[in-house]
Design an enzyme around this catalytic site. Structure first.
Site, PDB file in Angstrom:
ATOM      1  N   ASP A  13       0.863  -1.189   0.000  1.00 12.52           N
ATOM      2  CA  ASP A  13       0.000   0.000   0.000  1.00 12.52           C
ATOM      3  C   ASP A  13       0.899   1.237   0.000  1.00 12.52           C
ATOM      4  O   ASP A  13       2.088   1.160   0.336  1.00 12.52           O
ATOM      5  CB  ASP A  13      -0.866  -0.055   1.275  1.00 12.52           C
ATOM      6  CG  ASP A  13      -1.597   1.245   1.549  1.00 12.52           C
ATOM      7  OD1 ASP A  13      -2.396   1.656   0.685  1.00 12.52           O
ATOM      8  OD2 ASP A  13      -1.339   1.863   2.592  1.00 12.52           O
ATOM      9  N   ASP A  68      -7.391  -1.941   2.904  1.00 14.60           N
ATOM     10  CA  ASP A  68      -6.381  -3.005   2.680  1.00 14.60           C
ATOM     11  C   ASP A  68      -6.842  -4.357   3.202  1.00 14.60           C
ATOM     12  O   ASP A  68      -6.166  -5.374   2.986  1.00 14.60           O
ATOM     13  CB  ASP A  68      -5.060  -2.627   3.383  1.00 14.60           C
ATOM     14  CG  ASP A  68      -4.490  -1.325   2.857  1.00 14.60           C
ATOM     15  OD1 ASP A  68      -3.992  -0.517   3.673  1.00 14.60           O
ATOM     16  OD2 ASP A  68      -4.571  -1.091   1.637  1.00 14.60           O
ATOM     17  N   ASP A  85      -0.235   5.179   0.879  1.00 12.87           N
ATOM     18  CA  ASP A  85      -0.471   6.162   1.953  1.00 12.87           C
ATOM     19  C   ASP A  85      -0.642   5.481   3.300  1.00 12.87           C
ATOM     20  O   ASP A  85      -1.472   4.587   3.424  1.00 12.87           O
ATOM     21  CB  ASP A  85      -1.722   6.993   1.631  1.00 12.87           C
ATOM     22  CG  ASP A  85      -1.520   7.822   0.371  1.00 12.87           C
ATOM     23  OD1 ASP A  85      -2.456   7.932  -0.426  1.00 12.87           O
ATOM     24  OD2 ASP A  85      -0.395   8.310   0.150  1.00 12.87           O
ATOM     25  N   ASP A 123      -2.251  -0.421   5.892  1.00 16.06           N
ATOM     26  CA  ASP A 123      -2.503   0.348   7.130  1.00 16.06           C
ATOM     27  C   ASP A 123      -3.972   0.612   7.408  1.00 16.06           C
ATOM     28  O   ASP A 123      -4.324   1.095   8.487  1.00 16.06           O
ATOM     29  CB  ASP A 123      -1.790   1.708   7.038  1.00 16.06           C
ATOM     30  CG  ASP A 123      -2.525   2.638   6.066  1.00 16.06           C
ATOM     31  OD1 ASP A 123      -2.974   3.717   6.500  1.00 16.06           O
ATOM     32  OD2 ASP A 123      -2.677   2.267   4.891  1.00 16.06           O
ATOM     33  N   LYS A 180      -8.906  -4.492  -3.081  1.00 17.47           N
ATOM     34  CA  LYS A 180      -7.500  -4.752  -3.404  1.00 17.47           C
ATOM     35  C   LYS A 180      -7.223  -6.261  -3.387  1.00 17.47           C
ATOM     36  O   LYS A 180      -6.393  -6.749  -4.159  1.00 17.47           O
ATOM     37  CB  LYS A 180      -6.588  -4.051  -2.401  1.00 17.47           C
ATOM     38  CG  LYS A 180      -6.541  -2.526  -2.532  1.00 17.47           C
ATOM     39  CD  LYS A 180      -5.512  -1.932  -1.593  1.00 17.47           C
ATOM     40  CE  LYS A 180      -5.574  -0.425  -1.540  1.00 17.47           C
ATOM     41  NZ  LYS A 180      -4.523   0.155  -0.647  1.00 17.47           N
TER      42      LYS A 180
HETATM   43  O1  LIG Z   1      -5.775   7.417  -1.687  1.00 22.53           O
HETATM   44  C1  LIG Z   1      -6.101   7.114  -0.527  1.00 22.53           C
HETATM   45  O2  LIG Z   1      -7.174   7.432   0.003  1.00 22.53           O
HETATM   46  C2  LIG Z   1      -5.149   6.252   0.289  1.00 22.53           C
HETATM   47  O3  LIG Z   1      -4.429   5.482  -0.548  1.00 22.53           O
HETATM   48  P1  LIG Z   1      -3.703   4.102  -0.099  1.00 22.53           P
HETATM   49  O4  LIG Z   1      -4.609   2.982  -0.515  1.00 22.53           O
HETATM   50  O5  LIG Z   1      -2.402   4.158  -0.850  1.00 22.53           O
HETATM   51  O6  LIG Z   1      -3.505   4.162   1.425  1.00 22.53           O
HETATM   52 MG   LIG Z   2      -2.986   3.214   3.103  1.00 26.16          MG
END
Ligand SMILES: O=C(O)COP(=O)(O)O
Ligand SMILES: [Mg+2]
Length: 228
Positions: A9, A178, A11, A174, A151
């Site tokens: 992942d 996910d 963010d 996180d 995902k």
């Molecule tokens: O774009 C977002 O809201 C967070 O993205 P991520 O899935 O990389 O944590």
């Molecule tokens: Mg994330």
């Protein structure tokens, strides 16, 4: 080392913490160690595809799962795992007045992102969205997409195409978006992950975000993951 693929992942996992976009230097070095050890690294993010491809280029990653699994970029080709027109759902979400559209929405296809404007934004969006769609928070935005994909579905699709069994895939995440991939693979939740992500993961590491990702990579490279 038993893992052959590492799905990561962006963010909150490669960043310094869950409330910044700043990348963690430790995570970047761990990413490079994983790749140099022969793992195929896949970026799996809720972000839009164009955005994710740009980030992936600078992370040295070729394969990308974007829009929470609705779009998969593999070997130079984009595959759509979602379908349908989101404009009616978009209208219903914006009519709540509880969110603002993400600037990325003009180049997103199936998973739309919104910035919360009220403390109860998630509940208000959930009550406005018709059946067949899922509303989840990544901690960075509220996401609305067709319920058939997450995902984890995209990772399973990718494993099929790569001919790699999912038990030889590790993933690190996180947040609630996910959960699907953490469940379907040897999932690692970073130390500051949401309760749902921790519950879905096989391993919860100590350290937060980027430092937690490094911890997961150390476990993977020492042969402590993807074991039968
Ligand atoms: O774009 C977002 O809201 C967070 O993205 P991520 O899935 O990389 O944590
Ligand atoms: Mg994330």
């Amino acid at each position: 080392m038993m893992c052959r693929v590492l799905v990561v992942d962006l963010d909150g996992t490669l960043t310094l913490s869950r409330n910044t976009y700043e990348l963690s230097a430790e995570a970047l070095l761990a990413l490079r160690r994983a790749r140099d050890a022969g793992l195929r690294v896949v970026l799996a993010t809720a972000n839009g595809l164009d955005f994710a491809l740009a980030i992936a280029r600078y992370l040295g990653i070729r394969d990308v799962i974007a829009e929470n699994g609705c779009l998969v970029y593999l070997d130079g080709e984009t595959h759509e795992l979602c379908s349908g027109d989101m404009s009616r759902v978009d209208g219903a979400v914006l009519a709540t007045g509880a969110v603002a559209p993400s600037p990325q929405n003009k180049c997103r296809r199936f998973d739309l992102a919104y910035v919360p404007l009220a403390a109860d934004a998630l509940e208000r969006v959930r009550s406005a969205v018709p059946p067949g769609y899922v509303v989840e928070s990544s901690g960075y935005a509220i996401h609305v997409r067709p319920a058939v994909v997450d995902k984890g579905v995209a990772v399973a699709w990718l494993c099929e195409r790569l001919g790699v069994p999912c038990f030889q895939v590790a993933s690190v995440g996180d947040s609630d978006v996910d959960v699907g991939m953490l469940r379907r693979t040897w999932g690692f939740a970073v130390g500051n992950a949401t309760p749902a992500a921790k519950e879905a993961a096989r391993v919860v590491v100590e350290r937060p975000s980027g430092l937690g990702f490094r911890e997961a990579v150390d476990i993977i490279l020492s042969g402590g993951a993807c074991t039968p």
